[in-house]
Design a protein around this motif. Structure first.
Motif, PDB file in Angstrom:
ATOM      1  N   TYR A  11      42.747  36.133  41.293  1.00  0.00           N
ATOM      2  CA  TYR A  11      43.648  37.261  41.547  1.00  0.00           C
ATOM      3  C   TYR A  11      44.034  37.871  40.196  1.00  0.00           C
ATOM      4  O   TYR A  11      43.968  37.228  39.147  1.00  0.00           O
ATOM      5  CB  TYR A  11      44.896  36.851  42.335  1.00  0.00           C
ATOM      6  CG  TYR A  11      45.814  35.866  41.638  1.00  0.00           C
ATOM      7  CD1 TYR A  11      46.805  36.306  40.747  1.00  0.00           C
ATOM      8  CD2 TYR A  11      45.714  34.497  41.875  1.00  0.00           C
ATOM      9  CE1 TYR A  11      47.637  35.406  40.107  1.00  0.00           C
ATOM     10  CE2 TYR A  11      46.549  33.592  41.247  1.00  0.00           C
ATOM     11  CZ  TYR A  11      47.516  34.051  40.360  1.00  0.00           C
ATOM     12  OH  TYR A  11      48.341  33.162  39.721  1.00  0.00           O
TER      13      TYR A  11
ATOM     14  N   ARG B 124      50.261  40.611  43.139  1.00  0.00           N
ATOM     15  CA  ARG B 124      48.955  39.952  43.023  1.00  0.00           C
ATOM     16  C   ARG B 124      47.899  40.748  43.779  1.00  0.00           C
ATOM     17  O   ARG B 124      48.077  41.064  44.957  1.00  0.00           O
ATOM     18  CB  ARG B 124      49.012  38.532  43.560  1.00  0.00           C
ATOM     19  CG  ARG B 124      49.729  37.565  42.650  1.00  0.00           C
ATOM     20  CD  ARG B 124      49.550  36.129  43.087  1.00  0.00           C
ATOM     21  NE  ARG B 124      50.312  35.225  42.231  1.00  0.00           N
ATOM     22  CZ  ARG B 124      50.344  33.906  42.368  1.00  0.00           C
ATOM     23  NH1 ARG B 124      49.635  33.339  43.350  1.00  0.00           N
ATOM     24  NH2 ARG B 124      51.055  33.162  41.546  1.00  0.00           N
ATOM     25  N   LYS B 125      46.834  41.033  43.081  1.00  0.00           N
ATOM     26  CA  LYS B 125      45.675  41.712  43.678  1.00  0.00           C
ATOM     27  C   LYS B 125      44.581  40.655  43.809  1.00  0.00           C
ATOM     28  O   LYS B 125      44.034  40.183  42.813  1.00  0.00           O
ATOM     29  CB  LYS B 125      45.238  42.860  42.768  1.00  0.00           C
ATOM     30  CG  LYS B 125      44.043  43.639  43.257  1.00  0.00           C
ATOM     31  CD  LYS B 125      43.705  44.753  42.247  1.00  0.00           C
ATOM     32  CE  LYS B 125      42.524  45.579  42.706  1.00  0.00           C
ATOM     33  NZ  LYS B 125      42.195  46.652  41.719  1.00  0.00           N
ATOM     34  N   ASN B 126      44.272  40.287  45.017  1.00  0.00           N
ATOM     35  CA  ASN B 126      43.389  39.150  45.259  1.00  0.00           C
ATOM     36  C   ASN B 126      41.932  39.572  45.448  1.00  0.00           C
ATOM     37  O   ASN B 126      41.616  40.384  46.317  1.00  0.00           O
ATOM     38  CB  ASN B 126      43.845  38.402  46.517  1.00  0.00           C
ATOM     39  CG  ASN B 126      45.236  37.829  46.362  1.00  0.00           C
ATOM     40  OD1 ASN B 126      45.423  36.735  45.849  1.00  0.00           O
ATOM     41  ND2 ASN B 126      46.239  38.589  46.795  1.00  0.00           N
ATOM     42  N   TYR B 127      41.080  39.058  44.595  1.00  0.00           N
ATOM     43  CA  TYR B 127      39.638  39.230  44.808  1.00  0.00           C
ATOM     44  C   TYR B 127      38.904  38.177  43.995  1.00  0.00           C
ATOM     45  O   TYR B 127      39.410  37.671  42.994  1.00  0.00           O
ATOM     46  CB  TYR B 127      39.160  40.643  44.447  1.00  0.00           C
ATOM     47  CG  TYR B 127      39.232  41.016  42.988  1.00  0.00           C
ATOM     48  CD1 TYR B 127      38.132  40.863  42.151  1.00  0.00           C
ATOM     49  CD2 TYR B 127      40.390  41.565  42.444  1.00  0.00           C
ATOM     50  CE1 TYR B 127      38.179  41.235  40.814  1.00  0.00           C
ATOM     51  CE2 TYR B 127      40.455  41.943  41.115  1.00  0.00           C
ATOM     52  CZ  TYR B 127      39.353  41.780  40.297  1.00  0.00           C
ATOM     53  OH  TYR B 127      39.396  42.142  38.973  1.00  0.00           O
TER      54      TYR B 127
ATOM     55  N   TYR C  96      42.527  43.891  49.269  1.00  0.00           N
ATOM     56  CA  TYR C  96      42.977  43.074  48.143  1.00  0.00           C
ATOM     57  C   TYR C  96      44.172  42.184  48.500  1.00  0.00           C
ATOM     58  O   TYR C  96      44.627  41.412  47.669  1.00  0.00           O
ATOM     59  CB  TYR C  96      43.351  43.977  46.968  1.00  0.00           C
ATOM     60  CG  TYR C  96      42.158  44.671  46.351  1.00  0.00           C
ATOM     61  CD1 TYR C  96      41.160  43.943  45.715  1.00  0.00           C
ATOM     62  CD2 TYR C  96      42.033  46.062  46.380  1.00  0.00           C
ATOM     63  CE1 TYR C  96      40.065  44.572  45.133  1.00  0.00           C
ATOM     64  CE2 TYR C  96      40.941  46.705  45.802  1.00  0.00           C
ATOM     65  CZ  TYR C  96      39.963  45.949  45.185  1.00  0.00           C
ATOM     66  OH  TYR C  96      38.882  46.583  44.614  1.00  0.00           O
TER      67      TYR C  96
ATOM     68  N   TYR D  88      47.417  42.557  48.701  1.00  0.00           N
ATOM     69  CA  TYR D  88      48.512  42.596  47.722  1.00  0.00           C
ATOM     70  C   TYR D  88      49.751  41.885  48.271  1.00  0.00           C
ATOM     71  O   TYR D  88      50.103  42.036  49.445  1.00  0.00           O
ATOM     72  CB  TYR D  88      48.904  44.042  47.423  1.00  0.00           C
ATOM     73  CG  TYR D  88      48.001  44.771  46.459  1.00  0.00           C
ATOM     74  CD1 TYR D  88      48.105  44.586  45.077  1.00  0.00           C
ATOM     75  CD2 TYR D  88      47.054  45.679  46.934  1.00  0.00           C
ATOM     76  CE1 TYR D  88      47.293  45.287  44.199  1.00  0.00           C
ATOM     77  CE2 TYR D  88      46.234  46.385  46.062  1.00  0.00           C
ATOM     78  CZ  TYR D  88      46.364  46.182  44.686  1.00  0.00           C
ATOM     79  OH  TYR D  88      45.556  46.870  43.820  1.00  0.00           O
TER      80      TYR D  88
END
Length: 477
Positions: free
Chosen positions: A91, A79-82, A270, A272
């Motif tokens: 995400y 998961r790349k959170n933004y 991010y 991750y």
């Protein structure tokens, strides 16, 4: 010459043309009505669980094999959170720690030599939605979520690229490979291929400089302009004694300028972490072997081969090699061993390219075959028809399924090689152009070309031009 060395790395996103999205069963289709191809999964609704599309993995692995990558037998998603309005989950399901493909390279022709750019990784991820800004009010922005969940591969290069021209050649090679593999439609106007561009400057022999990144540039020519602008900007800053700050920029191709989006962006920003809802992907050696058998000779390899083996000009080699159907036709012509590669190249780059460009057709939409092209070239080599007449025959061959002999007969294009007939034509032209005859005798050699041209015109281009020239010279002497 600048004292600074430009270092460029590209992160190229290619939309995969699978039937459905990467984590759900929604159609992967461009141009559908707004928010029509959406479901709880791609809208990120609570409780909705994603399922990885098997075809996405296959397509990514095939691209990895094409770019000489190592394929990881076990690969996982992260998961790349933004936060951004067009990302409903807040995400993106991507890959950070264990991508599908790593440590590859691609070779391509640039500036008179074979260049190599190393590939750091190829990973899969989902696309975000699209913001639609209202024309009526600057205060209103709408969101189309159709693009959420569209499958992407991200091809991350090492910082091996040294100029905007080399970046352009690299991107064209990637596009041609994607097209050959049939995994991306490569429609630039629909945003099927987009690149993030990283540029830094350093002095030769010194460590890499601080990079600045320009996001989501959706045309190769815009990539060139962005690189050249950023190189000039950083050069000026360094020349003025300033320090380059790590920044993420937005490239405005209309204004020809970049604008600051944010500073000091790193992977840590991010946050991750492993995607908890999708298990790791396992790719067996058997599957990798099966996928590798689907990789044809690729366009970048073909182009290099055409140049090195056949001595074809690089622009001609690129035109043929990067168009899969034309390359196949060219290779089939050469296999017959009836004529030289350069002779086939001449017809493809001349009359065929002109016709395809004017008609906006593909080669498969014409009637041209290898056999009829060989027959046409034979007819010219055997002095049955002139080069000019051959072009007339070729135009018919593109539209009709008919033999070369039939066209020559129907149109009365057979070349006149009879000496008596040619002499009669020459005598008439010489008598009607006494000044040109006099000019030639007085040393103006270009007058000979004019006289031959007049003879060809009088014969409706049926005269054998070589014999015609010989006879004119003989009569003038």
């Amino acid at each position: 010459m600048s004292q600074y060395h430009t270092v460029i790395g590209l992160e190229t996103h290619a939309e995969l043309n699978t039937k459905t999205k990467i984590y759900c069963g929604c159609k992967n289709e461009f141009g559908s009505s707004t928010n029509s191809n959406v479901c709880p999964v791609c809208l990120g609704l609570p409780g909705a669980l994603p399922v990885l599309n098997k075809s996405v993995v296959e397509y990514a692995v095939r691209m990895g094999l094409a770019l000489n990558c190592t394929i990881n037998s076990v690969s996982r998603l992260d998961r790349k959170n933004y936060f951004y309005p067009d990302l409903p989950k807040a995400y993106q399901i991507s890959q950070s720690y264990v991508p599908l493909c790593e440590n590859g390279y691609v070779e391509f022709w640039y500036d008179g030599q074979v260049r190599t750019v190393h590939i750091e990784r190829i990973h899969i991820e989902e696309d975000a939605g699209k913001l639609v800004h209202s024309d009526e009010s600057a205060d209103e922005t709408y969101i189309d979520f159709n693009r959420c969940g569209v499958p992407l591969i991200e091809i991350v290069s090492k910082p091996d690229i040294e100029s905007s021209g080399e970046a352009y050649a690299y991107l064209k090679a990637l596009k041609a490979i994607l097209s050959y593999l049939g995994i991306c439609d490569c429609k630039m106007q629909e945003g099927s291929i987009r690149s993030d561009v990283n540029v830094s400057l350093n002095k030769h022999g010194e460590p890499l400089g601080t990079r600045c990144e320009m996001k989501n540039i959706n045309s190769f020519s815009a990539v060139v302009r962005a690189i050249e602008y950023e190189t000039k900007r950083q050069t000026q800053l360094l020349s003025d004694g300033e320090i380059i700050k790590q920044q993420t920029l937005r490239w405005d191709d209309i204004k020809g300028e970049s604008f600051l989006m944010r500073t000091k962006e790193n992977a840590d920003d991010y946050r991750y972490f492993p995607e908890p809802d999708i298990p790791s992907a396992y790719i067996s050696e058997q599957d990798i072997g099966k996928f590798s058998q689907t990789i044809p000779e690729l366009p970048n390899v073909k182009m290099i081969r055409y140049i090195s083996e056949y001595g074809i000009d690089s622009k001609e080699a690129e035109y043929i090699a990067f168009n899969q159907s034309i390359a196949q036709f060219f290779d089939e012509c050469i296999k017959t061993q009836k004529h030289t590669p350069k002779k086939y190249c001449s017809w493809i780059m001349g009359e065929l390219a002109k016709y395809l460009n004017a008609s906006q057709k593909e080669l498969s939409q014409t009637k041209l075959t290898v056999d009829v092209l060989n027959d046409l070239i034979d007819s010219v080599d055997e002095n049955v028809i002139s080069n000019s007449a051959a072009k007339t025959v070729f135009a018919v061959l593109l539209e009709k399924k008919i033999s070369v002999k039939e066209i020559i007969s129907e149109l009365g294009l057979s070349q006149i090689s009879d000496t008596n007939a040619l002499e009669a034509i020459a005598k008439q032209v010489l008598s009607e152009n006494e000044k040109s005859v006099s000019d030639y005798k007085n040393g103006k050699t270009n007058a000979l070309g004019f006289l031959v041209g007049q003879c060809m015109k009088l014969s409706n281009n049926k005269a054998n031009p070589v014999k015609m020239k010989e006879i004119i010279l003989s009569l003038m002497e």
